[in-house]
Design an enzyme around this catalytic site. Structure first.
Site, PDB file in Angstrom:
ATOM      1  N   ASP A 161      -6.747   3.494  -1.788  1.00  0.00           N
ATOM      2  CA  ASP A 161      -7.010   3.825  -0.361  1.00  0.00           C
ATOM      3  C   ASP A 161      -8.585   4.356  -0.230  1.00  0.00           C
ATOM      4  OD1 ASP A 161      -7.143   6.361  -1.685  1.00  0.00           O
ATOM      5  OD2 ASP A 161      -6.485   7.323   0.404  1.00  0.00           O
ATOM      6  N   GLU A 162      -9.387   3.856  -1.383  1.00  0.00           N
ATOM      7  CA  GLU A 162     -10.704   4.498  -1.416  1.00  0.00           C
ATOM      8  C   GLU A 162     -11.671   3.439  -2.017  1.00  0.00           C
ATOM      9  OE1 GLU A 162     -12.356   8.369  -3.506  1.00  0.00           O
ATOM     10  OE2 GLU A 162     -10.134   8.295  -3.276  1.00  0.00           O
ATOM     11  N   ASP A 205     -12.082   6.331   3.108  1.00  0.00           N
ATOM     12  CA  ASP A 205     -10.892   6.938   2.370  1.00  0.00           C
ATOM     13  C   ASP A 205      -9.847   7.005   3.162  1.00  0.00           C
ATOM     14  OD1 ASP A 205      -9.219   8.461   0.698  1.00  0.00           O
ATOM     15  OD2 ASP A 205     -10.369  10.427   1.058  1.00  0.00           O
TER      16      ASP A 205
HETATM   17  N1  DCP Z   1      -1.901  10.442  -5.131  1.00  0.00           N
HETATM   18  C1  DCP Z   1      -0.935  10.880  -6.125  1.00  0.00           C
HETATM   19  N2  DCP Z   1      -1.287  12.051  -6.800  1.00  0.00           N
HETATM   20  C2  DCP Z   1      -2.141  12.525  -6.626  1.00  0.00           C
HETATM   21  C3  DCP Z   1      -3.204  12.451  -5.679  1.00  0.00           C
HETATM   22  C4  DCP Z   1      -2.967  11.304  -4.736  1.00  0.00           C
HETATM   23  O1  DCP Z   1      -0.035  10.036  -6.411  1.00  0.00           O
HETATM   24  N3  DCP Z   1      -2.418  13.853  -7.521  1.00  0.00           N
HETATM   25  C5  DCP Z   1      -1.752   9.338  -4.346  1.00  0.00           C
HETATM   26  C6  DCP Z   1      -1.105   9.694  -2.987  1.00  0.00           C
HETATM   27  C7  DCP Z   1      -2.207   9.613  -2.042  1.00  0.00           C
HETATM   28  C8  DCP Z   1      -3.023   8.442  -2.739  1.00  0.00           C
HETATM   29  O2  DCP Z   1      -3.046   8.759  -4.113  1.00  0.00           O
HETATM   30  O3  DCP Z   1      -1.822   9.164  -0.658  1.00  0.00           O
HETATM   31  C9  DCP Z   1      -4.670   8.693  -2.022  1.00  0.00           C
HETATM   32  O4  DCP Z   1      -5.074   9.921  -2.575  1.00  0.00           O
HETATM   33  P1  DCP Z   1      -6.026  10.956  -1.916  1.00  0.00           P
HETATM   34  O5  DCP Z   1      -6.754  11.745  -2.920  1.00  0.00           O
HETATM   35  O6  DCP Z   1      -7.095   9.928  -1.022  1.00  0.00           O
HETATM   36  O7  DCP Z   1      -5.215  11.402  -1.019  1.00  0.00           O
HETATM   37  P2  DCP Z   1      -4.571  11.155   0.546  1.00  0.00           P
HETATM   38  O8  DCP Z   1      -5.236   9.934   0.883  1.00  0.00           O
HETATM   39  O9  DCP Z   1      -3.356  11.536   0.408  1.00  0.00           O
HETATM   40  O10 DCP Z   1      -5.099  12.258   1.371  1.00  0.00           O
HETATM   41  P3  DCP Z   1      -6.632  12.683   1.920  1.00  0.00           P
HETATM   42  O11 DCP Z   1      -6.422  12.584   3.399  1.00  0.00           O
HETATM   43  O12 DCP Z   1      -7.093  14.077   1.481  1.00  0.00           O
HETATM   44  O13 DCP Z   1      -7.497  11.406   1.393  1.00  0.00           O
HETATM   45 MG    MG Z   2      -7.247   9.326   1.078  1.00  0.00          MG
END
Ligand code: DCP
Ligand code: MG
Length: 364
Positions: A110-111, A15
């Site tokens: 991203d996951e 992720d």
């Molecule tokens: N995303 C979004 N709205 C949300 C959650 C996520 O638009 N409520 C989008 C933005 C994030 C992407 O999806 O960058 C990936 O979500 P993740 O839950 O993996 O969160 P992040 O990668 O941003 O942070 P982390 O470092 O906690 O994985």
């Molecule tokens: Mg993420």
């Protein structure tokens, strides 16, 4: 004769760290030391999609109203999303995954889960494979990712948060039992806030607490999901990594620039959303017959509610009844409306994207 599964699987959950924000920091290194969020403007009632870890230190979070985020962190740099760029980066990352496993289950941009049980790389060391994938993402894509390594999907996913950002964590089979026992029940796959609160009220804080419950008690409180809880709290999760999962839900939603004042205004807007939903359903080749229909409302005070009913082909009167019931619950101006279908066997909170790489018409 049924194929016997391998004795011990090796699963990687990988992720990226603050994905959208990482891409923005890569493309403008002057942002690296500043708190950064990607999201909509506060004037248009936008929300934060994600933010970097500097912003998280101020209490900024995904899905928070941008106005609230700026209150918590006045120096926050708020950037508009660039979805085409994120999709291109996502394709690059998924191409790297494909060099290490043939069995890959993408979860979002991203996951992904990778089953590397039979991988010829690094003499089959899943930890070394994960480290190499992360190093390649850093070198070739310019952002960081975190990974969890375990014998099943549930534990691998929890583990990927353990050393986040830019880290990885292995839960060896011999350590899995103790690792899971100490987890709060909210970490269990499919347990959202509501179920976690209910479990806490019933006296179970951790998975160790839950193990004291007989199966019958779990089923009594949680129906079919009780069986899953019984297994998960013992670290048992046989779900295969699968790149061909059936769709679980399909929905569209809109946040309005101006609140919808009353039920009539909501109904006018809801009809446009229903048309949109039907169009998307027509395009989604993996969408079978829906099992349930739902309407979601978010009010001007940010409280929200969802009303659903069993129906495979809801007509206007059903949608209207769902809307009416949701509206009656608060009777306040509405800032967001959503409509959607759920399909059979949906795990709570496991909505899947329509198609990872296709333009998403619900995006702003
Ligand atoms: N995303 C979004 N709205 C949300 C959650 C996520 O638009 N409520 C989008 C933005 C994030 C992407 O999806 O960058 C990936 O979500 P993740 O839950 O993996 O969160 P992040 O990668 O941003 O942070 P982390 O470092 O906690 O994985
Ligand atoms: Mg993420």
């Amino acid at each position: 004769m049924a194929a016997t599964p391998p004795v011990q699987r090796k699963i990687i959950h990988i992720d990226c760290d603050c994905f959208y924000a990482s891409v923005e920091m890569r493309d403008d290194p002057s942002l690296r030391d500043k708190p950064v969020a990607v999201g909509g403007r506060p004037e248009s009632r936008g929300v934060v999609a994600t933010c970097n870890y500097a912003a998280r230190a101020f209490g900024v979070r995904s899905a928070m109203a941008s106005s609230q985020a700026l209150k918590r962190c006045p120096t926050l740099v708020l950037l508009p999303p660039r979805f085409e760029v994120y999709r291109a980066v996502s394709r690059q990352i998924h191409a790297i995954y494909a060099d290490y496993a043939t069995l890959i289950e993408p979860l979002s941009l991203d996951e992904a889960y990778l089953d590397v049980s039979a991988s010829p790389h690094h003499q089959g060391s899943a930890s070394r494979i994960a480290a190499e994938i992360r190093a390649r993402i850093a070198a070739e894509v310019g952002i960081t990712a975190s990974a969890g390594i375990a014998a099943n999907k549930f534990i691998a996913k929890v583990a990927s948060d353990w050393n986040k950002p830019n880290g990885q964590f292995v839960v060896r089979p011999r350590d899995a039992d103790a690792f899971v026992a100490a987890l709060p029940v909210g970490k269990l796959f499919g347990v959202g806030k509501v179920t976690a609160a209910k479990l806490n009220e019933l006296g179970a804080q951790t998975c160790a607490d839950l193990r004291d419950w007989p199966l019958a008690k779990l089923v009594q409180h949680f129906g079919r999901f009780g069986q899953r809880l019984f297994e998960l709290c013992r670290g048992i999760d046989e779900r295969p990594v699968s790149n061909d999962q059936p769709r679980r839900s399909l929905s569209v939603e809109t946040t309005y620039v101006r609140d919808l004042a009353d039920l009539a205004a909501c109904w006018t807007e809801l009809q446009a959303l229903i048309d949109d939903l039907h169009q998307r359903q027509g395009k989604a080749r993996d969408a079978g017959r829906p099992h349930k229909a739902f309407v979601k409302l978010r009010f001007d005070d940010f409280s929200h509610t969802t009303v659903e009913c069993i129906s495979s082909a809801p007509d206007a009167s059903i949608w209207q009844a769902l809307l009416q019931e949701g509206w009656q619950r608060r009777q306040r101006p509405v800032r967001l409306l959503g409509v959607g279908f759920r399909y059979e066997d949906e795990a709570p909170g496991a909505a899947r994207q329509l198609n990872l790489f296709a333009p998403d018409p619900s995006e702003p």
